[in-house]
Scaffold this motif. Sequence first.
Motif, PDB file in Angstrom:
ATOM      1  N   LEU A  37      10.589  80.811  76.656  1.00  0.00           N
ATOM      2  CA  LEU A  37       9.841  80.154  77.728  1.00  0.00           C
ATOM      3  C   LEU A  37       8.347  80.270  77.445  1.00  0.00           C
ATOM      4  CD1 LEU A  37       9.862  78.742  80.492  1.00  0.00           C
ATOM      5  CD2 LEU A  37       9.702  80.999  81.528  1.00  0.00           C
ATOM      6  N   LEU A  38       7.701  79.121  77.335  1.00  0.00           N
ATOM      7  CA  LEU A  38       6.251  79.101  77.162  1.00  0.00           C
ATOM      8  C   LEU A  38       5.593  79.408  78.500  1.00  0.00           C
ATOM      9  CD1 LEU A  38       5.920  75.816  75.095  1.00  0.00           C
ATOM     10  CD2 LEU A  38       5.689  78.122  74.230  1.00  0.00           C
ATOM     11  N   SER A  39       4.498  80.129  78.478  1.00  0.00           N
ATOM     12  CA  SER A  39       3.745  80.361  79.706  1.00  0.00           C
ATOM     13  C   SER A  39       3.120  79.035  80.134  1.00  0.00           C
ATOM     14  CB  SER A  39       2.661  81.412  79.476  1.00  0.00           C
ATOM     15  OG  SER A  39       1.647  80.897  78.646  1.00  0.00           O
ATOM     16  N   PRO A  40       2.736  78.900  81.394  1.00  0.00           N
ATOM     17  CA  PRO A  40       2.093  77.652  81.814  1.00  0.00           C
ATOM     18  C   PRO A  40       0.851  77.318  80.986  1.00  0.00           C
ATOM     19  CG  PRO A  40       2.739  78.902  83.738  1.00  0.00           C
ATOM     20  CD  PRO A  40       3.009  79.775  82.542  1.00  0.00           C
ATOM     21  N   GLU A  41       0.094  78.340  80.575  1.00  0.00           N
ATOM     22  CA  GLU A  41      -1.092  78.093  79.755  1.00  0.00           C
ATOM     23  C   GLU A  41      -0.704  77.558  78.375  1.00  0.00           C
ATOM     24  OE1 GLU A  41      -0.582  81.148  81.300  1.00  0.00           O
ATOM     25  OE2 GLU A  41      -1.841  80.624  83.006  1.00  0.00           O
ATOM     26  N   GLU A  42       0.330  78.171  77.782  1.00  0.00           N
ATOM     27  CA  GLU A  42       0.798  77.701  76.473  1.00  0.00           C
ATOM     28  C   GLU A  42       1.345  76.283  76.567  1.00  0.00           C
ATOM     29  OE1 GLU A  42       2.352  81.590  74.036  1.00  0.00           O
ATOM     30  OE2 GLU A  42       3.627  80.818  75.644  1.00  0.00           O
ATOM     31  N   MET A  43       2.102  76.016  77.625  1.00  0.00           N
ATOM     32  CA  MET A  43       2.660  74.681  77.814  1.00  0.00           C
ATOM     33  C   MET A  43       1.533  73.662  77.958  1.00  0.00           C
ATOM     34  SD  MET A  43       5.602  73.243  77.992  1.00  0.00           S
ATOM     35  CE  MET A  43       6.340  71.728  78.527  1.00  0.00           C
ATOM     36  N   SER A  44       0.495  74.027  78.681  1.00  0.00           N
ATOM     37  CA  SER A  44      -0.654  73.153  78.850  1.00  0.00           C
ATOM     38  C   SER A  44      -1.351  72.895  77.519  1.00  0.00           C
ATOM     39  CB  SER A  44      -1.627  73.774  79.853  1.00  0.00           C
ATOM     40  OG  SER A  44      -2.775  73.009  79.973  1.00  0.00           O
ATOM     41  N   GLU A  45      -1.485  73.925  76.699  1.00  0.00           N
ATOM     42  CA  GLU A  45      -2.116  73.768  75.393  1.00  0.00           C
ATOM     43  C   GLU A  45      -1.293  72.867  74.477  1.00  0.00           C
ATOM     44  OE1 GLU A  45      -2.815  77.653  73.774  1.00  0.00           O
ATOM     45  OE2 GLU A  45      -4.085  78.239  75.451  1.00  0.00           O
ATOM     46  N   VAL A  46       0.032  73.037  74.495  1.00  0.00           N
ATOM     47  CA  VAL A  46       0.903  72.207  73.664  1.00  0.00           C
ATOM     48  C   VAL A  46       0.812  70.744  74.094  1.00  0.00           C
ATOM     49  CG1 VAL A  46       3.321  71.719  73.101  1.00  0.00           C
ATOM     50  CG2 VAL A  46       2.487  74.063  73.058  1.00  0.00           C
ATOM     51  N   ILE A  47       0.838  70.511  75.393  1.00  0.00           N
ATOM     52  CA  ILE A  47       0.738  69.138  75.915  1.00  0.00           C
ATOM     53  C   ILE A  47      -0.605  68.530  75.520  1.00  0.00           C
ATOM     54  CG2 ILE A  47       0.563  67.776  78.042  1.00  0.00           C
ATOM     55  CD1 ILE A  47       2.646  69.728  79.242  1.00  0.00           C
ATOM     56  N   CYS A  48      -1.673  69.322  75.628  1.00  0.00           N
ATOM     57  CA  CYS A  48      -3.007  68.837  75.257  1.00  0.00           C
ATOM     58  C   CYS A  48      -3.064  68.479  73.779  1.00  0.00           C
ATOM     59  CB  CYS A  48      -4.047  69.899  75.591  1.00  0.00           C
ATOM     60  SG  CYS A  48      -5.718  69.454  75.121  1.00  0.00           S
ATOM     61  N   GLU A  49      -2.514  69.327  72.928  1.00  0.00           N
ATOM     62  CA  GLU A  49      -2.529  69.062  71.489  1.00  0.00           C
ATOM     63  C   GLU A  49      -1.731  67.800  71.148  1.00  0.00           C
ATOM     64  OE1 GLU A  49      -4.205  70.573  69.009  1.00  0.00           O
ATOM     65  OE2 GLU A  49      -5.156  71.863  70.489  1.00  0.00           O
ATOM     66  N   LEU A  50      -0.570  67.647  71.767  1.00  0.00           N
ATOM     67  CA  LEU A  50       0.242  66.449  71.500  1.00  0.00           C
ATOM     68  C   LEU A  50      -0.460  65.187  72.002  1.00  0.00           C
ATOM     69  CD1 LEU A  50       3.810  67.812  72.310  1.00  0.00           C
ATOM     70  CD2 LEU A  50       2.861  67.261  70.061  1.00  0.00           C
ATOM     71  N   ALA A  51      -1.113  65.288  73.148  1.00  0.00           N
ATOM     72  CA  ALA A  51      -1.853  64.141  73.672  1.00  0.00           C
ATOM     73  C   ALA A  51      -3.037  63.815  72.765  1.00  0.00           C
ATOM     74  CB  ALA A  51      -2.331  64.424  75.098  1.00  0.00           C
ATOM     75  N   TYR A  52      -3.699  64.849  72.246  1.00  0.00           N
ATOM     76  CA  TYR A  52      -4.833  64.634  71.337  1.00  0.00           C
ATOM     77  C   TYR A  52      -4.379  63.929  70.062  1.00  0.00           C
ATOM     78  CZ  TYR A  52      -9.094  65.500  68.733  1.00  0.00           C
ATOM     79  OH  TYR A  52     -10.241  65.342  68.004  1.00  0.00           O
ATOM     80  N   LEU A  53      -3.216  64.311  69.550  1.00  0.00           N
ATOM     81  CA  LEU A  53      -2.671  63.631  68.371  1.00  0.00           C
ATOM     82  C   LEU A  53      -2.381  62.159  68.665  1.00  0.00           C
ATOM     83  CD1 LEU A  53      -0.257  66.235  66.759  1.00  0.00           C
ATOM     84  CD2 LEU A  53      -2.327  65.262  65.776  1.00  0.00           C
ATOM     85  N   ASN A  54      -1.864  61.892  69.872  1.00  0.00           N
ATOM     86  CA  ASN A  54      -1.600  60.495  70.247  1.00  0.00           C
ATOM     87  C   ASN A  54      -2.888  59.691  70.362  1.00  0.00           C
ATOM     88  OD1 ASN A  54       1.179  60.697  70.272  1.00  0.00           O
ATOM     89  ND2 ASN A  54       1.260  61.279  72.428  1.00  0.00           N
ATOM     90  N   VAL A  55      -3.943  60.306  70.915  1.00  0.00           N
ATOM     91  CA  VAL A  55      -5.238  59.626  71.012  1.00  0.00           C
ATOM     92  C   VAL A  55      -5.787  59.347  69.618  1.00  0.00           C
ATOM     93  CG1 VAL A  55      -7.651  59.937  71.711  1.00  0.00           C
ATOM     94  CG2 VAL A  55      -5.827  60.499  73.308  1.00  0.00           C
ATOM     95  N   ALA A  56      -5.684  60.340  68.731  1.00  0.00           N
ATOM     96  CA  ALA A  56      -6.162  60.154  67.363  1.00  0.00           C
ATOM     97  C   ALA A  56      -5.392  59.041  66.658  1.00  0.00           C
ATOM     98  CB  ALA A  56      -6.036  61.455  66.587  1.00  0.00           C
ATOM     99  N   GLU A  57      -4.096  58.989  66.910  1.00  0.00           N
ATOM    100  CA  GLU A  57      -3.275  57.935  66.296  1.00  0.00           C
ATOM    101  C   GLU A  57      -3.663  56.559  66.833  1.00  0.00           C
ATOM    102  OE1 GLU A  57       1.394  57.290  65.284  1.00  0.00           O
ATOM    103  OE2 GLU A  57       0.905  57.987  67.299  1.00  0.00           O
ATOM    104  N   GLU A  58      -3.912  56.467  68.142  1.00  0.00           N
ATOM    105  CA  GLU A  58      -4.312  55.195  68.732  1.00  0.00           C
ATOM    106  C   GLU A  58      -5.661  54.726  68.203  1.00  0.00           C
ATOM    107  OE1 GLU A  58      -4.185  55.586  72.956  1.00  0.00           O
ATOM    108  OE2 GLU A  58      -2.005  55.771  73.008  1.00  0.00           O
ATOM    109  N   GLN A  59      -6.526  55.660  67.857  1.00  0.00           N
ATOM    110  CA  GLN A  59      -7.846  55.309  67.336  1.00  0.00           C
ATOM    111  C   GLN A  59      -7.824  55.050  65.832  1.00  0.00           C
ATOM    112  OE1 GLN A  59     -10.507  58.410  68.610  1.00  0.00           O
ATOM    113  NE2 GLN A  59     -10.650  57.578  70.681  1.00  0.00           N
TER     114      GLN A  59
END
Length: 141
Positions: A37-59
């Motif tokens: 189980l990821l802590s809420p902070e870790e889960m937030s960081e993972v979601i942020c990193e995946l979203a950042y990769l998607n933004v980079a891909e879109e750009q």
Amino acid sequence: MSVSKIYRNFARVFLLVLLSAAAVGCKYRYIEKPERLLSPEEMSEVICELAYLNVAEEQGAFEQDSVLAKIGKKAFIQKLYEQYGIDKQILRQNNEYYMENHKLYVKIYSDALNRLNIRLGEEEKRQEKPEELTDPNGWVL
């Protein structure tokens, strides 16, 4: 018995069977706590990193002629998984687990969104202010 009594009895039985089937079908599905189980902070960081990769891909960061295209998006995702000791299935289990608690889930996603906005703001500042070129003697070129 008259036809109307038979019809009423049939309607009552049909309604009772229908409501019973609906009650059984609406059974609450409890999501068990994942082994990792990821802590809420870790889960937030993972979601942020995946979203950042998607933004980079879109750009277009992963286009064919870029350096990142040679590395590939999957390599970044794999590195992220290794960093947190998870895989795709564990991430999915954590996501389902946190969806059970809606308020915490919204907090995790809003924290991830705030992190992403801060990170993107830093990237914009870095692009607006080009670094000065200096030679080895310290002179600005």
